[in-house]
Design a protein around this motif. Structure first.
Motif, PDB file in Angstrom:
ATOM      1  N   LYS A   1       0.847  -1.202   0.000  1.00 43.74           N
ATOM      2  CA  LYS A   1       0.000   0.000   0.000  1.00 43.74           C
ATOM      3  C   LYS A   1       0.881   1.250   0.000  1.00 43.74           C
ATOM      4  O   LYS A   1       1.861   1.311  -0.725  1.00 43.74           O
ATOM      5  CB  LYS A   1      -0.979  -0.063   1.154  1.00 43.74           C
TER       6      LYS A   1
ATOM      7  N   ASP B   1       2.813  -9.639  -0.310  1.00 44.92           N
ATOM      8  CA  ASP B   1       1.557  -9.172   0.266  1.00 44.92           C
ATOM      9  C   ASP B   1       0.534 -10.302   0.177  1.00 44.92           C
ATOM     10  O   ASP B   1       0.647 -11.189  -0.680  1.00 44.92           O
ATOM     11  CB  ASP B   1       1.040  -7.925  -0.467  1.00 44.92           C
TER      12      ASP B   1
ATOM     13  N   LEU C   1      -3.011  -4.212  -5.627  1.00 49.19           N
ATOM     14  CA  LEU C   1      -2.458  -3.253  -4.681  1.00 49.19           C
ATOM     15  C   LEU C   1      -2.057  -1.967  -5.383  1.00 49.19           C
ATOM     16  O   LEU C   1      -1.753  -1.982  -6.575  1.00 49.19           O
ATOM     17  CB  LEU C   1      -1.207  -3.854  -4.022  1.00 49.19           C
TER      18      LEU C   1
ATOM     19  N   ALA D   1      -5.185   4.678  -1.516  1.00 48.83           N
ATOM     20  CA  ALA D   1      -5.110   3.415  -0.784  1.00 48.83           C
ATOM     21  C   ALA D   1      -5.917   2.286  -1.417  1.00 48.83           C
ATOM     22  O   ALA D   1      -5.528   1.117  -1.324  1.00 48.83           O
ATOM     23  CB  ALA D   1      -5.545   3.629   0.660  1.00 48.83           C
ATOM     24  N   ASP D   2      -7.050   2.611  -2.044  1.00 46.67           N
ATOM     25  CA  ASP D   2      -7.905   1.545  -2.584  1.00 46.67           C
ATOM     26  C   ASP D   2      -7.757   1.392  -4.100  1.00 46.67           C
ATOM     27  O   ASP D   2      -8.531   0.670  -4.728  1.00 46.67           O
ATOM     28  CB  ASP D   2      -9.366   1.786  -2.220  1.00 46.67           C
TER      29      ASP D   2
END
Length: 395
Positions: free
Chosen positions: A28, A49, A54, A331-332
């Protein structure tokens, strides 16, 4: 998953030396920062991860999907690794990564003890009091407005401003856990990082932070308009805190200049986001490269600082609207791309696709740089003008 051209993104060729390969655990915001700077420094990167979609998914050379859990297993088939960079803030996972490094005999670029203090605002504030460093007054020994924030979160998560006493008391009555309540301070915010070990610390260039309405950082300026005296105070403060923490690694310090006095807001003993990229483009100082030097050679030298200016900011484009917002908008998102000369910006980290004419929602971290602050401002205006034209044409 996939990497990108090292030559295109200014990698330095390390003639006569084996290529350093680092594992970054977490893809992230922190992972994105580390992978970016690792590429610039010429290091090979492995991203680990539990998820494959990501923000940093396209910035690594290779990827291993793995979930650190209490079952005791560790990632397999990772190949040769020289250093492990944790890029997350879950304490249980951090301890497991540390155990993995111990099993492999590979340094883990993280200080669990220092993080244990910095991850708690209550413990951090107690340290500031012990060191007699200036900070905001605690409730109820201060007037409203106040800031209420969780003890164990970083950045703007869970931060609330309250402007009357009755509302403060009502919120505290319903608050779970141990909130921190402090006087609300107004003024410009600054950040500084330190890297090193006890007796050998290097304080890095200062940056100014710009916040959105939710107190999330939406922009970073390097270097800021800050007096030499206050810059020296910041350098002294962060080195004092680092020595008190017995820090081995990296830590950042955030302060606010309120009524002419620098007051400490928080510390974070982990790799930061946003400021390292801005510092690199303004000064040439690469925090990943410095950490490699520290953990491989055991010592660090004061880095050479080149003169320059950089502004980093985050935008979200929706239809014809362009908003400058905090880094949470990244972040998303999935598999962000790095682009150079992006409509006037020197560099962009973005999910914008120029070939998709129907795309009307995208985000970008934009980096503007120049030899003078006026040049940075001019580049920003050109970029925003061109983006406005893009949104007009797509509509």
């Amino acid at each position: 998953m996939g990497g990108f051209s090292a030559q295109k993104f200014w990698c330095k060729k390390r003639l006569g030396e084996p290529q350093m390969r680092i594992a970054v655990v977490g893809g992230k915001l922190q992972g994105l920062e580390i992978l970016y700077l690792a590429r610039v420094a010429g290091f090979e990167t492995l991203l680990i991860d539990k998820n494959s979609d990501l923000p940093a998914g396209e910035l690594c050379d290779s990827f291993v999907r793995f979930h650190f859990n209490q079952q005791g297993s560790f990632p397999a088939d990772c190949g040769q690794i020289h250093l492990i960079f944790p890029a997350l803030e879950d304490l249980t996972t951090l301890k497991l990564i540390s155990s993995w490094g111990d099993e492999l005999g590979i340094p883990v670029v993280f200080d669990l003890d220092a993080y244990g203090i910095s991850s708690s605002k209550i413990r951090s504030n107690a340290l500031f009091e012990k060191l007699k460093l200036p900070r905001a007054k605690n409730w109820p020994d201060c007037n409203v407005p106040v800031i209420i924030k969780p003890d164990d979160s970083s950045g703007s998560k869970g931060v609330v401003r309250v402007d009357n006493r009755e509302r403060v008391e009502a919120l505290l009555a319903d608050f779970s856990g141990s909130p921190v309540v402090e006087e609300y301070l107004e003024g410009p915010s600054y950040s500084i990082e330190v890297i090193g070990r006890p007796g050998n610390y290097a304080a890095l260039p200062v940056t100014e932070l710009y916040m959105d309405k939710d107190y999330d950082c939406c922009g970073v300026l390097a270097p800021p308009l800050l007096s030499r005296e206050n810059e020296q105070k910041l350098r002294h403060q962060i080195c004092t805190i680092a020595e008190a923490l017995n820090l081995h690694g990296i830590m950042d310090l955030e302060v606010i200049l309120h009524a002419g006095e620098l007051k400490i807001l928080e510390i974070d003993a982990r790799f930061p986001s946003q400021t390292p990229i801005a510092v690199f483009h303004a000064t040439g100082v690469n925090m990943v490269e410095l950490l490699v030097e520290l953990f491989v050679k055991g010592r660090i030298k004061e880095p050479r600082v080149k003169g320059g200016f950089c502004l980093l900011e985050h935008i979200r484009v929706t239809g014809s609207d362009v908003e400058i917002l905090g880094e949470h908008i990244l972040a998303d998102r999935k598999n962000l791309q790095m682009k150079t000369d992006f409509y006037g910006a020197h560099t962009a980290i973005t999910d914008f696709n120029a070939s998709d004419n129907k795309r009307d929602s995208w985000i970008a971290t934009l980096v503007y740089k120049g030899n003078r602050s006026e040049e940075v401002d001019l580049n920003r205006r050109k970029c925003m003008s061109q983006i406005a034209q893009i949104t007009k044409n797509s509509g």
